[in-house]
Design a protein around this motif. Structure first.
Motif, PDB file in Angstrom:
ATOM      1  N   ILE A 129      -7.126   2.419   4.002  1.00 34.45           N
ATOM      2  CA  ILE A 129      -6.782   1.046   3.623  1.00 34.45           C
ATOM      3  C   ILE A 129      -5.872   0.428   4.679  1.00 34.45           C
ATOM      4  O   ILE A 129      -6.125  -0.673   5.187  1.00 34.45           O
ATOM      5  N   VAL A 182       0.873  -1.180   0.000  1.00 29.64           N
ATOM      6  CA  VAL A 182       0.000   0.000   0.000  1.00 29.64           C
ATOM      7  C   VAL A 182       0.905   1.223   0.000  1.00 29.64           C
ATOM      8  O   VAL A 182       1.708   1.410   0.920  1.00 29.64           O
ATOM      9  N   ILE A 183       0.795   2.033  -1.057  1.00 29.38           N
ATOM     10  CA  ILE A 183       1.712   3.162  -1.228  1.00 29.38           C
ATOM     11  C   ILE A 183       0.920   4.459  -1.198  1.00 29.38           C
ATOM     12  O   ILE A 183      -0.096   4.597  -1.888  1.00 29.38           O
ATOM     13  N   LYS A 184       1.381   5.378  -0.396  1.00 30.23           N
ATOM     14  CA  LYS A 184       0.649   6.618  -0.142  1.00 30.23           C
ATOM     15  C   LYS A 184       0.429   7.409  -1.438  1.00 30.23           C
ATOM     16  O   LYS A 184       1.300   7.464  -2.303  1.00 30.23           O
ATOM     17  N   GLY A 185      -0.765   7.982  -1.558  1.00 27.72           N
ATOM     18  CA  GLY A 185      -1.055   8.865  -2.694  1.00 27.72           C
ATOM     19  C   GLY A 185      -1.337  10.264  -2.193  1.00 27.72           C
ATOM     20  O   GLY A 185      -0.822  10.683  -1.146  1.00 27.72           O
ATOM     21  N   GLU A 186      -2.219  10.968  -2.898  1.00 25.66           N
ATOM     22  CA  GLU A 186      -2.492  12.371  -2.554  1.00 25.66           C
ATOM     23  C   GLU A 186      -3.590  12.518  -1.514  1.00 25.66           C
ATOM     24  O   GLU A 186      -3.747  13.571  -0.903  1.00 25.66           O
ATOM     25  N   THR A 187      -4.377  11.470  -1.330  1.00 16.25           N
ATOM     26  CA  THR A 187      -5.560  11.597  -0.454  1.00 16.25           C
ATOM     27  C   THR A 187      -5.399  10.700   0.774  1.00 16.25           C
ATOM     28  O   THR A 187      -4.382  10.032   0.928  1.00 16.25           O
ATOM     29  N   HIS A 221      -6.956   8.084   1.321  1.00 11.76           N
ATOM     30  CA  HIS A 221      -7.334   6.694   0.991  1.00 11.76           C
ATOM     31  C   HIS A 221      -6.328   5.711   1.593  1.00 11.76           C
ATOM     32  O   HIS A 221      -6.678   4.661   2.118  1.00 11.76           O
ATOM     33  N   TYR A 222      -5.078   6.086   1.518  1.00 13.47           N
ATOM     34  CA  TYR A 222      -3.987   5.247   2.057  1.00 13.47           C
ATOM     35  C   TYR A 222      -4.234   4.892   3.524  1.00 13.47           C
ATOM     36  O   TYR A 222      -4.182   3.732   3.923  1.00 13.47           O
TER      37      TYR A 222
HETATM   38  C1  LIG Z   1      -3.139   3.707  -1.105  1.00 14.30           C
HETATM   39  C2  LIG Z   1      -4.014   4.342  -2.103  1.00 14.30           C
HETATM   40  O1  LIG Z   1      -5.190   4.081  -2.185  1.00 14.30           O
HETATM   41  C3  LIG Z   1      -3.415   5.433  -2.905  1.00 14.30           C
HETATM   42  O2  LIG Z   1      -2.397   4.876  -3.705  1.00 14.30           O
HETATM   43  C4  LIG Z   1      -4.451   6.101  -3.811  1.00 14.30           C
HETATM   44  O3  LIG Z   1      -3.841   7.253  -4.325  1.00 14.30           O
HETATM   45  P1  LIG Z   1      -4.618   8.676  -4.155  1.00 14.30           P
HETATM   46  O4  LIG Z   1      -4.731   8.931  -2.663  1.00 14.30           O
HETATM   47  O5  LIG Z   1      -3.706   9.697  -4.831  1.00 14.30           O
HETATM   48  O6  LIG Z   1      -5.966   8.552  -4.820  1.00 14.30           O
END
Ligand SMILES: CC(=O)[C@@H](O)COP(=O)(O)O
Ligand SMILES: Nc1c(NC[C@H](O)[C@H](O)[C@H](O)CO)[nH]c(=O)[nH]c1=O
Length: 152
Positions: free
Chosen positions: A90, A79-84, A86-87
């Protein structure tokens, strides 16, 4: 004083691996590390179940607990951090999902799901400079299987 360690009564152990294919470049390395570690103990009869992402790991693991007779289950993902945020959702839910399954099942389930800031950190932990989390998690599973066998 009597001490018990997980070193290593794992003959003929039946192992299931649940791996998330999201970030497959990383997770396939984790599977390789895990299967190579298991092979060191002559455990080559390993079943690998692929799910879309880490969020699906607890459900598949629960299915295996209900329908198969494994001695242990290994969960692998990245699980790799993104912009939101969501990380965060999860990571928190998958970790608690796997832990809850551990606490309610009678076989060990180990957690080999990387949670990193970026792909570089994940690759480092999938066989580059910081070792292979798949191999490490597989060894932990074998120790837990061995320990369980000693007390049951
Ligand atoms: C861990 C995620 O769900 C993440 O990679 C999704 O990326 P984002 O937060 O930029 O939508
Ligand atoms: N962003 C990552 C995901 N996202 C997908 C979820 O795990 C899940 O498959 C989706 O929300 C549908 O239920 N999964 C990872 O394993 N790693 C990520 O970095």
């Amino acid at each position: 004083m009597k001490e018990f360690t997980g070193k290593f009564n794992v003959q003929s152990a039946e192992i299931g691996i649940v791996v998330a294919d999201f970030n497959e470049t990383v997770t396939k390395q984790l599977v390789q590390g895990a299967t190579e570690m298991l092979a060191k103990f002559d455990l080559e009869n390993v079943d690998v179940y692929h799910v879309p992402g880490a969020f699906e790991i607890p459900f598949m693991t629960k299915q295996l607990l209900a329908k198969k007779e494994y001695d242990g289950i290994l969960t692998l993902g990245a699980v790799i951090k993104g912009e939101t945020d969501h990380y965060d959702l999860i990571c928190q839910n998958v970790a608690s999902g796997v832990m809850n399954l551990n606490l309610t099942s009678n076989i060990p389930i180990t957690f080999g799901i990387l949670t990193t800031d970026n792909i570089e950190q994940a690759m480092q932990r999938a066989g580059l400079k910081v070792g292979n989390e798949g191999a490490i998690t597989a060894q932990s599973l074998l120790e837990m299987i061995s320990l369980s066998r000693q007390i049951n």
